[in-house]
Design a protein around this motif. Structure first.
Motif, PDB file in Angstrom:
ATOM      1  N   HIS A 188       8.727   5.440  13.342  1.00  0.00           N
ATOM      2  CA  HIS A 188       8.113   6.737  13.046  1.00  0.00           C
ATOM      3  C   HIS A 188       8.197   7.055  11.554  1.00  0.00           C
ATOM      4  CE1 HIS A 188       8.634  11.236  12.675  1.00  0.00           C
ATOM      5  NE2 HIS A 188       7.503  11.207  13.339  1.00  0.00           N
ATOM      6  N   ALA A 189       9.309   6.688  10.951  1.00  0.00           N
ATOM      7  CA  ALA A 189       9.504   6.996   9.523  1.00  0.00           C
ATOM      8  C   ALA A 189       8.489   6.256   8.665  1.00  0.00           C
ATOM      9  CB  ALA A 189      10.933   6.648   9.105  1.00  0.00           C
ATOM     10  N   ILE A 190       8.344   4.945   8.853  1.00  0.00           N
ATOM     11  CA  ILE A 190       7.424   4.221   7.955  1.00  0.00           C
ATOM     12  C   ILE A 190       5.971   4.535   8.294  1.00  0.00           C
ATOM     13  CG2 ILE A 190       9.024   2.378   7.323  1.00  0.00           C
ATOM     14  CD1 ILE A 190       7.419   0.543   9.185  1.00  0.00           C
ATOM     15  N   ARG A 191       5.714   4.843   9.545  1.00  0.00           N
ATOM     16  CA  ARG A 191       4.350   5.210   9.931  1.00  0.00           C
ATOM     17  C   ARG A 191       3.922   6.499   9.242  1.00  0.00           C
ATOM     18  NH1 ARG A 191       2.465   7.022  16.013  1.00  0.00           N
ATOM     19  NH2 ARG A 191       0.380   7.712  15.441  1.00  0.00           N
ATOM     20  N   ASN A 192       4.812   7.489   9.274  1.00  0.00           N
ATOM     21  CA  ASN A 192       4.443   8.770   8.689  1.00  0.00           C
ATOM     22  C   ASN A 192       4.383   8.717   7.168  1.00  0.00           C
ATOM     23  OD1 ASN A 192       4.157  11.298  10.685  1.00  0.00           O
ATOM     24  ND2 ASN A 192       5.430   9.707  11.607  1.00  0.00           N
ATOM     25  N   LEU A 193       5.236   7.894   6.564  1.00  0.00           N
ATOM     26  CA  LEU A 193       5.149   7.760   5.112  1.00  0.00           C
ATOM     27  C   LEU A 193       3.839   7.061   4.736  1.00  0.00           C
ATOM     28  CD1 LEU A 193       8.797   6.937   3.983  1.00  0.00           C
ATOM     29  CD2 LEU A 193       7.668   9.151   4.224  1.00  0.00           C
ATOM     30  N   ALA A 194       3.451   6.062   5.509  1.00  0.00           N
ATOM     31  CA  ALA A 194       2.179   5.385   5.229  1.00  0.00           C
ATOM     32  C   ALA A 194       1.023   6.381   5.329  1.00  0.00           C
ATOM     33  CB  ALA A 194       1.966   4.230   6.205  1.00  0.00           C
ATOM     34  N   ARG A 195       1.099   7.255   6.303  1.00  0.00           N
ATOM     35  CA  ARG A 195       0.027   8.239   6.480  1.00  0.00           C
ATOM     36  C   ARG A 195      -0.008   9.215   5.305  1.00  0.00           C
ATOM     37  NH1 ARG A 195      -0.225  13.026  10.959  1.00  0.00           N
ATOM     38  NH2 ARG A 195      -2.367  13.651  10.570  1.00  0.00           N
TER      39      ARG A 195
END
Lengths: 419, 381
Positions: A188-195
């Motif tokens: 969830h952390a890297i997904r949201n940062l990518a977004r």
């Protein structure tokens, strides 16, 4: 909700007064048996703010989600830099919230808008989530006007034979290491940062890890890597401030003050030739490492924590720990005291389509004061002599300067670099 | 072909506009002018708000810890969502946070107090984000402009399709190949509108993997397969006739369609999602490799909707408008280098495009679609 909030308070209280600033966990860490990873974990909160970034000295959590990003912002150097700083502000805010078990800042309840947080970790405790940020050598080319701020220690890694690096799994302008005892929370952390970074950065490569392949705390029982051997028995204990200061945290020796209190991260995707390894006979497997497979004891001892005796010979007059054994070549006694903090994870990305063999191995992560003086000479030595080389290939690589910690809500990652 | 009905979407947004927008937004830690003041007194017993009922609009909460050693924070919640909070208030400390609240039932939550949850009520109509009359007028113009645009495109689609189907009926493979992509371009620009009319889009635009029984497969892509893969137009006349009839039906339907600003914005995002999921992968025109023509048409359709909304959006959120404008330009620039003359299109054969360029196109479309997805809520009053 109540549990989550209550833990938050407890975490904060437990953190106060711990040495080495912030990079500690309040969680009761699991006993390290594979499969037990979540038994006693999941509820902890690691403080995000502090003099040092969390996720380095922090006892290794069960899971890793690692990603690197290339900056694509366009315009003049000043415009690119402004776009990057703006994104780092939003990343830092989001990371502070996520590590506290809260959602990405923004509106999540407007039915006409996409929620600010992607939602899959909603209601899940942070499970000791740490999000650690670093910048790669590429950031110091002409694009951002930062060429003069490149630390000497961030010199590109030289060729370290034998290696067979895939450019699609190497490099990157930025990196984010998210670790948690819950794989969903880490992803969830890297997904949201990518977004949040869309339009400013693109993801270059990403790696999920499991199994906490390396112990870095005295409280943790040493876990096993995918070769079935205990890994990290003699690693630096993150709670040992003297060792951390001597080998891991960047001190006044740095040529770039913005890195004071930071650390250099080297990542290597090390593929294991599992099929070959699994048919090697036990005595040879143990000779390759220099340790007994099940107890983890050095071949000169009986218990895991026994100090290896590199001078001891067997009845045949040969060294009990062979000249090319992994632990002999890696030991600080045999490297002029040189040490690194390892914090790697096992990985598998399923099967290699070309061969039908398992695509699995160790996603090696190490932190240190200066890769030129630590990882590079160590790996050069291992690359030339290590018996393990028959069973592994270095297929991906990354080098990043992880700046010091974020002091509070008004600060952001690498603020001193852009100041 | 994700089908989000215009009518359904519109109805949903209409309902939404009565309820919540900007809920939970607002600058924290700064009292807003004209805000209703609410004091939350934090003790070991609980955290009662005073007053417990306020009118909708900006509200500034002041949280005061009056000697509660078991409690240190108060949160304003709607359901399970924390809208605002003040933490780390040891006895004697106080802090504030401000929110823009719509009518409804909320709760004040203070973990570890004897009574940890107290109801808080906001009354009256939603006052959030009432748009100025001038912006409303701009949005009305945008909706009118979009209606005209859709009708224009479908009006152009009718003869373009007829020219294509005439060639099919005449058995002229080479001519039909040249006319395939240009006809589709008009359709792809307004595809989300067509998708709102039930079975029409599947009949016109389904790919073979979208149908259970290939013998029932109709539309552009059925003929595309005949032209490029089978290299025979045998049996295609009924398909061509049906395509003409379906396009004629589409023309009738768009004449009476009604839109809302949010529908324009969501339709634009949906067009870019189409680009990402079917054009860049090469799934859309798998036999003809004319995907870049459809790609451009989708982007043009999205750009048109955005351009129409730009005057209003510039008044509401100028930074967002600037970002999106720049990113449309980035996508256009990326497409520009792929110009060519392949198969009646203005682009090269998509089959010649390598993975690196496909990846770059995806990244640029993603970078555009992300801020574009924020527009609908901005133009929903």
């Amino acid at each position: 909700m109540t549990t989550r909030r209550a833990v938050l308070g407890w975490g904060g209280a437990a953190l106060a007064g711990v040495a080495a600033g912030g990079a500690v966990t309040a969680a009761v860490v699991g006993d390290g048996h594979p499969g037990d990873a979540t038994a006693s974990e999941g509820s902890g909160v690691v403080d995000f703010y502090g003099a040092k970034q969390a996720g380095i000295a922090t006892p290794a959590q069960a899971r890793l989600a690692f990603a690197t990003y290339d900056v694509t912002a366009r315009g003049t150097a000043d415009q690119r830099r402004a776009a990057l700083v703006e994104m780092l502000r939003s990343w830092t805010r989001a990371a502070a919230e996520m590590t506290a078990g809260r959602t990405v800042p923004g509106v999540n309840t407007n039915p006409a808008a996409p929620p600010a947080d992607t939602g899959e970790a909603y209601g899940a405790p942070p499970a000791n989530l740490t999000i650690t940020f670093g910048v790669g050598p590429g950031l110091f080319d002409g694009r951002f006007g930062l060429a003069g701020r490149r630390p000497a220690a961030l010199a590109d890694l030289p060729k370290l034979a034998p290696e067979n690096l895939d450019p699609e799994r190497s490099g990157g302008d930025l990196c984010v290491q998210a670790c948690s005892d819950d794989p969903l929370v880490a992803f969830h952390a890297i997904r949201n940062l990518a977004r949040l970074g869309r339009g400013t950065v693109v993801m270059r490569w990403s790696q999920l890890g499991f199994g906490r392949a390396t112990s870095n705390g005295a409280a943790q029982e040493t876990p096993r890597n995918l070769m079935g051997f205990k890994d990290g028995t003699r690693n630096i204990d993150g709670a040992d401030a003297a060792l951390m200061n001597a080998h891991v945290w960047v001190g006044s020796e740095t040529d770039q003050p913005w890195m004071l209190g930071g650390s250099y991260l080297v990542a290597r995707r090390i593929r294991m030739h599992i099929e070959s390894w699994d048919r090697d006979y036990l005595a040879d497997q143990e000779a390759v490492f220099g340790r007994a497979k099940y107890t983890g004891a050095p071949l000169t001892g009986t218990r895991e924590m026994d100090t290896p005796d590199f001078g001891a010979d067997g009845d045949d007059g040969q060294p009990l720990i062979a000249g090319d054994a992994h632990i002999r070549l890696a030991a600080h006694e045999n490297n002029g005291g040189l040490r690194i903090l390892r914090r790697g994870y096992s990985y598998t990305d399923g099967m290699l389509p070309a061969s039908g063999e398992l695509d699995a191995g160790l996603f090696f992560i190490a932190f240190q004061k200066d890769p030129r003086a630590q990882f590079v000479p160590l790996q050069r030595r291992l690359g030339q002599h290590d018996a393990l080389n028959e069973y592994i290939s270095h297929v991906g690589s990354g080098l990043f300067a992880c700046p010091p910690g974020v002091s509070g809500p008004a600060d952001h990652w690498a603020s001193a670099l852009f100041a | 072909m994700p089908r989000i009905g215009l009518i359904g979407t519109g109805a949903c947004l209409a309902a939404v506009s009565l309820l919540a927008s900007g809920c939970g937004s607002g600058k924290k830690d700064a009292a807003q002018p004209g805000a209703t003041a609410v004091t939350i007194t934090l003790t070991n017993d609980g955290c009662a708000p005073d007053p417990a009922t306020v009118p909708a609009g900006p509200v500034t909460f002041t949280v005061v810890n009056q000697g509660g050693d078991q409690v240190s924070e108060a949160e304003l919640m709607r359901g399970d969502t924390i809208l605002g909070e003040k933490e780390n208030l040891t006895p004697g400390l106080s802090g504030t946070f401000s929110l823009h609240l719509d009518a409804g039932s909320y709760s004040v939550y203070c973990p570890d107090a004897k009574t940890d949850t107290t109801t808080f009520t906001v009354t009256g109509a939603a006052t959030a984000q009432a748009l100025p009359a001038s912006v409303d007028a701009q949005l009305d113009q945008a909706v009118e402009g979009y209606r005209d645009y859709v009708i224009d495109q479908v009006t152009l689609l009718v003869p373009a399709t007829k020219a294509f189907t005439d060639a099919v009926r005449a058995g002229d493979i080479e001519k039909a190949k040249r006319l395939f992509a240009p006809a589709r371009a008009h359709y792809e620009q307004v595809e989300p509108v067509a998708e709102s009319f039930g079975d029409l889009d599947p009949q016109i635009d389904a790919r073979i993997n979208d149908v259970d029984d290939p013998s029932t497969w109709t539309g552009f892509h059925r003929i595309e397969k005949a032209l490029w893969q089978d290299r025979s137009l045998a049996g295609m006349t009924p398909i061509a006739n049906q395509l003409d009839a379906d396009i004629a039906k589409l023309k009738t339907l768009v004449g009476s369609a009604e839109y809302q600003p949010a529908v324009l914005a969501n339709g634009a995002t949906e067009l870019l999602n189409e680009v990402g999921t079917s054009k860049i992968t090469g799934e859309e025109d798998r036999y003809s490799h004319t995907d870049l023509s459809d790609f451009k048409a989708n982007v043009d359709g999205a750009k048109k909707a955005f351009d129409l909304l730009t005057p209003a959006l510039t008044a509401i959120d100028p930074a967002l408008a600037t970002t999106i404008t720049q990113r449309f330009a980035d996508v256009d620039a990326a497409l520009h280098v792929l110009k060519g003359t392949y198969a009646g299109t203005s682009f090269v054969d998509y089959g010649t495009i390598g993975v690196d360029i496909r990846k770059m196109l995806t990244q640029k479309v993603d970078a555009l679609a992300e801020p574009l997805s924020q527009v609908a809520a901005k133009v929903t009053s």
